[in-house]
Design an enzyme around this catalytic site. Structure first.
Site, PDB file in Angstrom:
ATOM      1  CB  CYS A  58      33.149  53.817 -27.549  1.00  0.00           C
ATOM      2  SG  CYS A  58      32.886  53.688 -29.461  1.00  0.00           S
ATOM      3  CB  CYS A  62      26.865  57.663 -30.226  1.00  0.00           C
ATOM      4  SG  CYS A  62      27.828  57.059 -31.391  1.00  0.00           S
ATOM      5  CB  CYS A  65      26.839  55.981 -26.463  1.00  0.00           C
ATOM      6  SG  CYS A  65      27.133  54.518 -26.101  1.00  0.00           S
ATOM      7  CB  CYS A 102      22.971  40.341 -29.520  1.00  0.00           C
ATOM      8  SG  CYS A 102      21.641  39.887 -30.275  1.00  0.00           S
ATOM      9  CB  CYS A 133      23.203  39.113 -33.260  1.00  0.00           C
ATOM     10  SG  CYS A 133      23.236  40.806 -34.027  1.00  0.00           S
ATOM     11  CB  CYS A 193      20.001  43.371 -36.734  1.00  0.00           C
ATOM     12  SG  CYS A 193      19.303  44.142 -35.079  1.00  0.00           S
ATOM     13  NE  ARG A 265      15.801  42.093 -30.865  1.00  0.00           N
ATOM     14  CZ  ARG A 265      16.536  42.145 -31.837  1.00  0.00           C
ATOM     15  NH1 ARG A 265      17.475  43.004 -32.007  1.00  0.00           N
ATOM     16  NH2 ARG A 265      16.830  41.064 -32.729  1.00  0.00           N
TER      17      ARG A 265
HETATM   18  N1  SAM Z   1      29.599  50.507 -31.050  1.00  0.00           N
HETATM   19  C1  SAM Z   1      28.864  49.966 -31.943  1.00  0.00           C
HETATM   20  C2  SAM Z   1      28.051  50.805 -32.724  1.00  0.00           C
HETATM   21  O1  SAM Z   1      27.646  51.922 -32.414  1.00  0.00           O
HETATM   22  O2  SAM Z   1      27.716  50.496 -33.850  1.00  0.00           O
HETATM   23  C3  SAM Z   1      27.773  48.772 -31.169  1.00  0.00           C
HETATM   24  C4  SAM Z   1      27.123  48.991 -29.977  1.00  0.00           C
HETATM   25  S1  SAM Z   1      26.036  50.170 -29.645  1.00  0.00           S
HETATM   26  C5  SAM Z   1      25.668  50.507 -28.125  1.00  0.00           C
HETATM   27  C6  SAM Z   1      24.554  49.891 -30.633  1.00  0.00           C
HETATM   28  C7  SAM Z   1      23.425  50.573 -30.590  1.00  0.00           C
HETATM   29  O3  SAM Z   1      22.858  50.784 -29.400  1.00  0.00           O
HETATM   30  C8  SAM Z   1      23.296  52.002 -30.835  1.00  0.00           C
HETATM   31  O4  SAM Z   1      23.478  52.458 -32.338  1.00  0.00           O
HETATM   32  C9  SAM Z   1      22.079  52.698 -30.442  1.00  0.00           C
HETATM   33  O5  SAM Z   1      21.051  52.522 -31.291  1.00  0.00           O
HETATM   34  C10 SAM Z   1      21.979  51.912 -29.231  1.00  0.00           C
HETATM   35  N2  SAM Z   1      22.093  52.465 -27.903  1.00  0.00           N
HETATM   36  C11 SAM Z   1      23.271  52.706 -27.311  1.00  0.00           C
HETATM   37  N3  SAM Z   1      23.030  53.483 -26.315  1.00  0.00           N
HETATM   38  C12 SAM Z   1      21.592  53.591 -26.071  1.00  0.00           C
HETATM   39  C13 SAM Z   1      20.635  54.202 -25.150  1.00  0.00           C
HETATM   40  N4  SAM Z   1      21.266  55.165 -24.173  1.00  0.00           N
HETATM   41  N5  SAM Z   1      19.458  54.159 -25.413  1.00  0.00           N
HETATM   42  C14 SAM Z   1      18.930  53.462 -26.417  1.00  0.00           C
HETATM   43  N6  SAM Z   1      19.806  52.987 -27.412  1.00  0.00           N
HETATM   44  C15 SAM Z   1      20.907  53.132 -27.114  1.00  0.00           C
HETATM   45 FE1  SF4 Z   2      30.714  53.723 -29.360  1.00  0.00          FE
HETATM   46 FE2  SF4 Z   2      28.593  54.037 -27.967  1.00  0.00          FE
HETATM   47 FE3  SF4 Z   2      28.761  55.162 -30.322  1.00  0.00          FE
HETATM   48 FE4  SF4 Z   2      28.653  52.179 -30.316  1.00  0.00          FE
HETATM   49  S1  SF4 Z   2      26.883  53.834 -29.920  1.00  0.00           S
HETATM   50  S2  SF4 Z   2      29.886  53.779 -31.463  1.00  0.00           S
HETATM   51  S3  SF4 Z   2      29.446  52.071 -28.251  1.00  0.00           S
HETATM   52  S4  SF4 Z   2      29.922  55.552 -28.649  1.00  0.00           S
END
Ligand code: SAM
Ligand code: SF4
Ligand code: DTB
Length: 341
Positions: A58, A62, A65, A102, A133, A193, A265
């Site tokens: 990606c 973030c 992530c 989802c 979802c 959500c 949730r």
């Molecule tokens: N890429 C898309 C986005 O960010 O909108 C969808 C998938 S992303 C993994 C969805 C959500 O997962 C993030 O906004 C975050 O809140 C949560 N998330 C991701 N990594 C995480 C982690 N290590 N611990 C807890 N929540 C996490």
């Molecule tokens: Fe990409 Fe992870 Fe951020 Fe979603 S949360 S936009 S998968 S880096």
């Protein structure tokens, strides 16, 4: 008394939310329980199963992530999954007792070609009788409409934290980008959500602001995931300090009080939680979980552990909307008759 507990407001002030955080724990739990019992069946929990339909690589940054291309986390990159594999996963989720499926993709935003394929997935999953979802990153209004036309029920897009703390965690898209996507999703008639993460290094004030922002949206999200950070080695937040578990429970309780009708949730992070901590979260008003041994790339309690926990706590799975009457049978007859006229 319980009726008065449910207040649907969109004008929460910072000091009011902070005052809830500062209540004695027992007082806060009582308030959350009163709201919960006035707005929901108290012992049922909605169960969603996650599937990563496009994993890793990606472009976003973030900090929490494991799927960002910028961090070495050992996640194997995978392109968009084939329709048949998605259907199989959805069938397994349904057989295990999930009611919502989802689909998550590691995109900044979906490309037109991929969105068409995902719309197909939505149709297939829906045809199995599951709620659907998707979480695919940022959406333009037309993209949200395309998903709605395919029968998508919910779109997940989290605010993650307060507007102020946000830029310490993500620099490649703004808080306003997220609010714009939420508006596009709402505008297309999809259910929202939207929640956040506890444990990013944010303050109590940031947690209060996240919940206040969610509650002060024009409509409350139908689903509010409260994630506890899963600390993945290789991410900038791998060594983030743990948050006091009672503070996590407080966050759930206040989400319940601020958004009475939402499903709150108890989301990522359950694998690292004791049964007792999870029980406190349910007492605080959590009434939804991710169910199945995997989240997107990290682990989740296995089905057997959750079955045992539910049994010990006297919890039952919420039925699929339309599957079983949520009103007494005597009133169903009237409803049925009304529907045929
Ligand atoms: N890429 C898309 C986005 O960010 O909108 C969808 C998938 S992303 C993994 C969805 C959500 O997962 C993030 O906004 C975050 O809140 C949560 N998330 C991701 N990594 C995480 C982690 N290590 N611990 C807890 N929540 C996490
Ligand atoms: Fe990409 Fe992870 Fe951020 Fe979603 S949360 S936009 S998968 S880096
Ligand atoms: C949400 O709030 N939590 C889910 C879902 N929405 C998509 C994701 C949790 C991801 C945890 C880290 C992982 O498994 O990669």
């Amino acid at each position: 008394m319980t009726e008065a507990a449910v207040q649907i407001r969109h004008d929460w002030q910072p000091a009011e939310v902070l005052a809830l955080f500062e209540l004695p724990f027992g007082d806060l739990m009582l308030r959350a329980q009163l709201v919960h019992r006035a707005a929901h069946a108290p012992n049922t929990v909605q169960m969603s199963t996650l599937l990563s339909i496009k994993t890793g690589a990606c472009p976003e940054d973030c900090g929490y992530c494991p799927q960002s291309v910028r961090y070495e986390t050992g996640v194997a990159n995978e392109s968009l999954m084939e329709l048949a594999r998605v259907r199989e996963a959805a069938e397994r989720a349904r057989a295990a007792g999930a009611t919502r499926f989802c689909m998550g993709a590691a995109y900044r935003s979906p490309k037109a070609r991929d969105l068409k394929l995902i719309a197909e997935m939505v149709r297939e999953v829906r045809a199995l009788g599951l709620e659907t979802c998707a979480t695919l990153g940022m959406l333009e209004p037309e993209q949200a409409q395309e998903l709605a036309a395919a029968g998508l029920d919910f779109y997940n897009h989290n605010l993650d934290t307060s507007a102020e703390f946000y830029e310490r965690i993500i620099t490649t898209r703004t808080y306003q980008d997220r609010l714009d996507t939420l508006a596009a999703v709402r505008g297309a008639g999809l259910k929202v959500c939207c929640g956040g993460i506890v444990g990013l290094g944010e303050s109590r004030g940031d947690r209060a602001e996240l919940l206040r922002t969610l509650a002060n949206l024009p409509e409350h999200p139908e689903s509010v995931p409260v994630n506890q950070l899963v600390k993945v080695p290789g991410t900038p937040l791998q060594d983030a300090a743990a948050v006091d578990p009672f503070e996590f429970v407080r966050t759930i309780a206040i989400a319940r009080i601020l958004m009475p009708h939402a499903h709150v949730r108890l989301s990522a992070g359950r694998e690292a939680m004791s049964d007792e901590l999870q029980a406190l979260c349910f007492l605080a008003g959590a009434n939804s979980i991710f169910y199945g041994e995997k989240l997107l790339t990290t682990g989740n309690p296995d089905v057997e552990r959750d079955r045992q926990l539910f049994e010990r706590l006297g919890l039952t799975a919420e039925s699929r909307p339309g599957d079983a009457p949520a009103v007494p049978a005597s009133r169903c007859a009237t409803r049925g008759a009304a529907a045929t006229t």
